[in-house]
Design a protein around this motif. Structure first.
Motif, mmCIF file in Angstrom:
data_model
loop_
_atom_site.group_PDB
_atom_site.id
_atom_site.type_symbol
_atom_site.label_atom_id
_atom_site.label_comp_id
_atom_site.label_asym_id
_atom_site.label_seq_id
_atom_site.Cartn_x
_atom_site.Cartn_y
_atom_site.Cartn_z
ATOM 1 N N TYR A 202 3.607 -0.653 2.631
ATOM 2 C CA TYR A 202 3.784 0.214 3.798
ATOM 3 C C TYR A 202 2.613 0.014 4.748
ATOM 4 O O TYR A 202 1.542 -0.454 4.339
ATOM 5 N N VAL A 203 2.823 0.408 6.008
ATOM 6 C CA VAL A 203 1.747 0.304 6.991
ATOM 7 C C VAL A 203 1.652 1.610 7.770
ATOM 8 O O VAL A 203 2.656 2.240 8.086
ATOM 9 N N PHE A 204 0.413 1.999 8.034
ATOM 10 C CA PHE A 204 0.124 3.174 8.846
ATOM 11 C C PHE A 204 -0.876 2.734 9.901
ATOM 12 O O PHE A 204 -1.875 2.078 9.584
ATOM 13 N N THR A 205 -0.620 3.067 11.162
ATOM 14 C CA THR A 205 -1.471 2.607 12.255
ATOM 15 C C THR A 205 -2.380 3.711 12.763
ATOM 16 O O THR A 205 -1.927 4.825 13.019
ATOM 17 N N LEU A 206 -3.659 3.377 12.880
ATOM 18 C CA LEU A 206 -4.628 4.244 13.554
ATOM 19 C C LEU A 206 -4.592 3.846 15.025
ATOM 20 O O LEU A 206 -5.351 2.999 15.479
ATOM 21 N N THR A 207 -3.689 4.429 15.757
ATOM 22 C CA THR A 207 -3.381 4.014 17.121
ATOM 23 C C THR A 207 -4.611 4.000 18.024
ATOM 24 O O THR A 207 -4.820 3.048 18.777
ATOM 25 N N ALA A 208 -5.411 5.026 17.966
ATOM 26 C CA ALA A 208 -6.570 5.124 18.867
ATOM 27 C C ALA A 208 -7.560 3.985 18.663
ATOM 28 O O ALA A 208 -8.284 3.613 19.589
ATOM 29 N N PHE A 209 -7.591 3.420 17.480
ATOM 30 C CA PHE A 209 -8.553 2.354 17.175
ATOM 31 C C PHE A 209 -7.891 0.996 16.978
ATOM 32 O O PHE A 209 -8.573 0.012 16.732
ATOM 33 N N ARG A 210 -6.576 0.967 17.051
ATOM 34 C CA ARG A 210 -5.812 -0.269 16.897
ATOM 35 C C ARG A 210 -6.061 -0.954 15.548
ATOM 36 O O ARG A 210 -6.133 -2.168 15.442
ATOM 37 N N TYR A 211 -6.193 -0.140 14.505
ATOM 38 C CA TYR A 211 -6.315 -0.654 13.149
ATOM 39 C C TYR A 211 -5.078 -0.250 12.372
ATOM 40 O O TYR A 211 -4.477 0.796 12.630
ATOM 41 N N ARG A 212 -4.716 -1.083 11.405
ATOM 42 C CA ARG A 212 -3.590 -0.790 10.525
ATOM 43 C C ARG A 212 -4.081 -0.707 9.090
ATOM 44 O O ARG A 212 -4.967 -1.449 8.681
ATOM 45 N N ILE A 213 -3.462 0.201 8.359
ATOM 46 C CA ILE A 213 -3.744 0.359 6.935
ATOM 47 C C ILE A 213 -2.494 -0.093 6.192
ATOM 48 O O ILE A 213 -1.426 0.488 6.357
ATOM 49 N N PHE A 214 -2.614 -1.142 5.415
ATOM 50 C CA PHE A 214 -1.508 -1.610 4.584
ATOM 51 C C PHE A 214 -1.749 -1.102 3.169
ATOM 52 O O PHE A 214 -2.855 -1.222 2.638
ATOM 53 N N TYR A 215 -0.715 -0.534 2.565
ATOM 54 C CA TYR A 215 -0.890 0.072 1.249
ATOM 55 C C TYR A 215 0.377 -0.019 0.416
ATOM 56 O O TYR A 215 1.457 -0.264 0.909
ATOM 57 N N ARG A 216 0.176 0.207 -0.883
ATOM 58 C CA ARG A 216 1.266 0.274 -1.858
ATOM 59 C C ARG A 216 1.158 1.617 -2.578
ATOM 60 O O ARG A 216 0.074 2.173 -2.706
ATOM 61 N N ILE A 217 2.289 2.098 -3.065
ATOM 62 C CA ILE A 217 2.325 3.300 -3.885
ATOM 63 C C ILE A 217 2.526 2.827 -5.319
ATOM 64 O O ILE A 217 3.553 2.251 -5.652
ATOM 65 N N LEU A 218 1.509 3.042 -6.143
ATOM 66 C CA LEU A 218 1.543 2.584 -7.533
ATOM 67 C C LEU A 218 1.393 3.805 -8.440
ATOM 68 O O LEU A 218 0.277 4.240 -8.726
ATOM 69 N N GLY A 219 2.517 4.375 -8.835
ATOM 70 C CA GLY A 219 2.482 5.591 -9.648
ATOM 71 C C GLY A 219 1.855 6.723 -8.859
ATOM 72 O O GLY A 219 2.341 7.082 -7.793
ATOM 73 N N ASP A 220 0.725 7.236 -9.350
ATOM 74 C CA ASP A 220 0.040 8.312 -8.636
ATOM 75 C C ASP A 220 -1.171 7.801 -7.851
ATOM 76 O O ASP A 220 -2.062 8.564 -7.493
ATOM 77 N N THR A 221 -1.183 6.487 -7.579
ATOM 78 C CA THR A 221 -2.275 5.870 -6.826
ATOM 79 C C THR A 221 -1.759 5.286 -5.524
ATOM 80 O O THR A 221 -0.717 4.624 -5.492
ATOM 81 N N LEU A 222 -2.496 5.540 -4.455
ATOM 82 C CA LEU A 222 -2.240 4.924 -3.164
ATOM 83 C C LEU A 222 -3.206 3.745 -3.088
ATOM 84 O O LEU A 222 -4.416 3.931 -2.945
ATOM 85 N N SER A 223 -2.699 2.548 -3.258
ATOM 86 C CA SER A 223 -3.530 1.353 -3.282
ATOM 87 C C SER A 223 -3.617 0.766 -1.873
ATOM 88 O O SER A 223 -2.652 0.179 -1.377
ATOM 89 N N ILE A 224 -4.767 0.934 -1.245
ATOM 90 C CA ILE A 224 -4.966 0.406 0.110
ATOM 91 C C ILE A 224 -5.333 -1.061 -0.025
ATOM 92 O O ILE A 224 -6.371 -1.408 -0.591
ATOM 93 N N GLU A 225 -4.454 -1.904 0.483
ATOM 94 C CA GLU A 225 -4.594 -3.345 0.319
ATOM 95 C C GLU A 225 -5.385 -3.997 1.443
ATOM 96 O O GLU A 225 -6.070 -4.987 1.228
#
Length: 97
Positions: A58-81
């Motif tokens: 999945y991707v979430f964008t920090l629009t104001a800073f033009r950065y993207r956070i790519f991540y996976r959901i692994l059980g009860d962990t949010l793994s920021i890739e």
């Protein structure tokens, strides 16, 4: 759910903060605050990001800073890739470490 940064994401975050500190310390603080708030939101609502073409990523964008956070959901962990500026090619940040 608890967030965890991959080695790659940790290095990208460090590089981004170092760059912003050298260019604009106030922007670096704003970026760090915005990223922290985004991660907290993702921990509570992990599916607020948009699914990508890569299965399970999945991707979430920090629009104001033009950065993207790519991540996976692994059980009860949010793994920021990966955390990177939108001017970069995402394919270069999601390959093998």
């Amino acid at each position: 759910m608890k967030a965890r940064l991959s080695r790659r994401a940790d290095q990208e975050l460090s590089d981004a903060v170092d760059y912003l500190l050298s260019e604009n310390p106030a922007a670096a603080r704003g970026f760090a605050d915005a990223l922290e708030m985004a991660v907290r939101s993702l921990e509570r609502y992990p599916r607020i990001g948009r699914a990508t073409d890569i299965l399970g990523v999945y991707v979430f964008t920090l629009t104001a800073f033009r950065y993207r956070i790519f991540y996976r959901i692994l059980g009860d962990t949010l793994s920021i890739e990966s955390i990177f500026h939108t001017s970069r090619d995402p394919g270069t940040s999601l390959g093998p470490e």
